[in-house]
Scaffold this motif. Structure first.
Motif, PDB file in Angstrom:
ATOM      1  N   ARG A  63       5.565  -2.302 -14.932  1.00  0.00           N
ATOM      2  CA  ARG A  63       5.115  -1.208 -14.060  1.00  0.00           C
ATOM      3  C   ARG A  63       5.824   0.102 -14.409  1.00  0.00           C
ATOM      4  O   ARG A  63       5.193   1.148 -14.530  1.00  0.00           O
ATOM      5  CB  ARG A  63       5.365  -1.554 -12.600  1.00  0.00           C
ATOM      6  CG  ARG A  63       4.453  -2.627 -12.069  1.00  0.00           C
ATOM      7  CD  ARG A  63       4.777  -2.936 -10.597  1.00  0.00           C
ATOM      8  NE  ARG A  63       4.070  -4.098 -10.152  1.00  0.00           N
ATOM      9  CZ  ARG A  63       2.814  -4.084  -9.725  1.00  0.00           C
ATOM     10  NH1 ARG A  63       2.153  -2.942  -9.689  1.00  0.00           N
ATOM     11  NH2 ARG A  63       2.224  -5.195  -9.327  1.00  0.00           N
ATOM     12  N   GLU A  67       3.966   3.465 -16.166  1.00  0.00           N
ATOM     13  CA  GLU A  67       3.947   4.773 -15.512  1.00  0.00           C
ATOM     14  C   GLU A  67       4.614   5.830 -16.380  1.00  0.00           C
ATOM     15  O   GLU A  67       4.101   6.933 -16.540  1.00  0.00           O
ATOM     16  CB  GLU A  67       4.626   4.710 -14.146  1.00  0.00           C
ATOM     17  CG  GLU A  67       4.573   6.034 -13.442  1.00  0.00           C
ATOM     18  CD  GLU A  67       4.637   5.940 -11.948  1.00  0.00           C
ATOM     19  OE1 GLU A  67       4.707   7.023 -11.341  1.00  0.00           O
ATOM     20  OE2 GLU A  67       4.627   4.844 -11.392  1.00  0.00           O
ATOM     21  N   THR A  85      -1.674   9.888 -10.517  1.00  0.00           N
ATOM     22  CA  THR A  85      -1.424   8.576  -9.921  1.00  0.00           C
ATOM     23  C   THR A  85      -1.621   7.529 -11.006  1.00  0.00           C
ATOM     24  O   THR A  85      -2.642   7.537 -11.692  1.00  0.00           O
ATOM     25  CB  THR A  85      -2.399   8.300  -8.759  1.00  0.00           C
ATOM     26  OG1 THR A  85      -2.304   9.365  -7.815  1.00  0.00           O
ATOM     27  CG2 THR A  85      -2.085   6.981  -8.077  1.00  0.00           C
ATOM     28  N   SER A  87      -1.702   3.443 -11.479  1.00  0.00           N
ATOM     29  CA  SER A  87      -1.740   2.129 -10.841  1.00  0.00           C
ATOM     30  C   SER A  87      -1.691   1.065 -11.929  1.00  0.00           C
ATOM     31  O   SER A  87      -2.419   1.160 -12.921  1.00  0.00           O
ATOM     32  CB  SER A  87      -3.030   1.960 -10.031  1.00  0.00           C
ATOM     33  OG  SER A  87      -3.155   2.996  -9.095  1.00  0.00           O
ATOM     34  N   ASP A  89      -1.844  -3.096 -12.667  1.00  0.00           N
ATOM     35  CA  ASP A  89      -2.124  -4.456 -12.201  1.00  0.00           C
ATOM     36  C   ASP A  89      -1.452  -5.425 -13.158  1.00  0.00           C
ATOM     37  O   ASP A  89      -1.893  -5.620 -14.289  1.00  0.00           O
ATOM     38  CB  ASP A  89      -3.628  -4.706 -12.164  1.00  0.00           C
ATOM     39  CG  ASP A  89      -3.982  -6.125 -11.739  1.00  0.00           C
ATOM     40  OD1 ASP A  89      -3.077  -6.891 -11.338  1.00  0.00           O
ATOM     41  OD2 ASP A  89      -5.170  -6.477 -11.819  1.00  0.00           O
ATOM     42  N   VAL A 105      -4.105  -0.756 -16.465  1.00  0.00           N
ATOM     43  CA  VAL A 105      -3.514   0.494 -15.999  1.00  0.00           C
ATOM     44  C   VAL A 105      -4.642   1.477 -15.686  1.00  0.00           C
ATOM     45  O   VAL A 105      -5.547   1.661 -16.497  1.00  0.00           O
ATOM     46  CB  VAL A 105      -2.554   1.087 -17.051  1.00  0.00           C
ATOM     47  CG1 VAL A 105      -2.048   2.448 -16.622  1.00  0.00           C
ATOM     48  CG2 VAL A 105      -1.392   0.144 -17.299  1.00  0.00           C
ATOM     49  N   THR A 106      -4.564   2.054 -14.504  1.00  0.00           N
ATOM     50  CA  THR A 106      -5.520   3.071 -14.079  1.00  0.00           C
ATOM     51  C   THR A 106      -4.762   4.373 -13.865  1.00  0.00           C
ATOM     52  O   THR A 106      -3.782   4.403 -13.130  1.00  0.00           O
ATOM     53  CB  THR A 106      -6.235   2.655 -12.786  1.00  0.00           C
ATOM     54  OG1 THR A 106      -6.893   1.404 -13.003  1.00  0.00           O
ATOM     55  CG2 THR A 106      -7.248   3.699 -12.358  1.00  0.00           C
ATOM     56  N   GLU A 108      -5.105   8.373 -12.737  1.00  0.00           N
ATOM     57  CA  GLU A 108      -5.936   9.318 -11.993  1.00  0.00           C
ATOM     58  C   GLU A 108      -5.278  10.691 -12.037  1.00  0.00           C
ATOM     59  O   GLU A 108      -4.117  10.829 -11.677  1.00  0.00           O
ATOM     60  CB  GLU A 108      -6.041   8.823 -10.553  1.00  0.00           C
ATOM     61  CG  GLU A 108      -7.064   9.492  -9.710  1.00  0.00           C
ATOM     62  CD  GLU A 108      -7.156   8.833  -8.358  1.00  0.00           C
ATOM     63  OE1 GLU A 108      -6.454   9.307  -7.443  1.00  0.00           O
ATOM     64  OE2 GLU A 108      -7.907   7.848  -8.216  1.00  0.00           O
ATOM     65  N   THR A 128     -10.564   9.851 -13.692  1.00  0.00           N
ATOM     66  CA  THR A 128      -9.957   8.519 -13.657  1.00  0.00           C
ATOM     67  C   THR A 128     -10.338   7.729 -14.908  1.00  0.00           C
ATOM     68  O   THR A 128     -11.470   7.827 -15.383  1.00  0.00           O
ATOM     69  CB  THR A 128     -10.446   7.746 -12.418  1.00  0.00           C
ATOM     70  OG1 THR A 128     -10.164   8.515 -11.253  1.00  0.00           O
ATOM     71  CG2 THR A 128      -9.770   6.399 -12.293  1.00  0.00           C
ATOM     72  N   SER A 130      -9.437   3.631 -16.670  1.00  0.00           N
ATOM     73  CA  SER A 130      -8.752   2.337 -16.606  1.00  0.00           C
ATOM     74  C   SER A 130      -8.826   1.669 -17.972  1.00  0.00           C
ATOM     75  O   SER A 130      -9.889   1.668 -18.597  1.00  0.00           O
ATOM     76  CB  SER A 130      -9.407   1.416 -15.574  1.00  0.00           C
ATOM     77  OG  SER A 130      -9.241   1.931 -14.288  1.00  0.00           O
TER      78      SER A 130
END
Length: 142
Positions: A63, A67, A85, A87, A89, A105-106, A108, A128, A130
């Motif tokens: 994670r 990021e 942002t 995100s 998973d 990974v998404t 935004e 956005t 992903s």
């Protein structure tokens, strides 16, 4: 024979109609270019984040790495987002070794468009993307 007086003011009318239309056209071209460029950068950032996460050993590290990589990618490409942002998973880190898994990974990005002042174009737009990257099936995960 017509006199030249009949055409008086026609250049002013043409300018009054043509200049705003041309400005609107240029604004829409800038809007489209900025949106397309940002979409490509956001996709690249999501891919960088997914790749960084997929080679991590732990859920928490994945994670953090995702990021960091995504934000660094946007910064390196010179994309100025109002907000970003990311995100991640990492639920497939919990599957047993030998079972295929992925990390997704998404990213935004809220793109600032307020400086365009084109009618119908919002002040900002969310872009956005992903991307998923496979986890090594036989590598230990935790």
């Amino acid at each position: 024979m017509k006199s030249r007086r009949d055409e008086r003011g026609s250049a002013s009318i043409e300018a009054a109609i043509g200049v705003p239309a041309f400005a609107l056209f240029v604004g829409l071209i800038i809007f489209g270019g900025r949106t397309a460029m940002t979409h490509g950068a956001v996709e690249s950032a999501a891919a960088d984040g997914a790749r960084s996460a997929s080679i991590s050993r732990t859920n928490e590290t994945a994670r953090a790495e995702a990021e960091s990589a995504a934000r660094s990618s946007l910064e390196a490409q010179g994309i100025d987002c109002l907000s970003v942002t990311v995100s991640v998973d990492t639920s497939d880190f919990d599957v047993p070794v030998g079972t295929p898994g992925t990390v997704q990974v998404t990213v935004e990005c809220r793109l600032n468009l307020a400086d365009l002042a084109v009618p119908g174009v919002p002040g900002s737009r969310i872009i956005t993307a992903s991307v998923s990257s496979p986890l090594d099936t036989w590598r230990e995960r935790s």
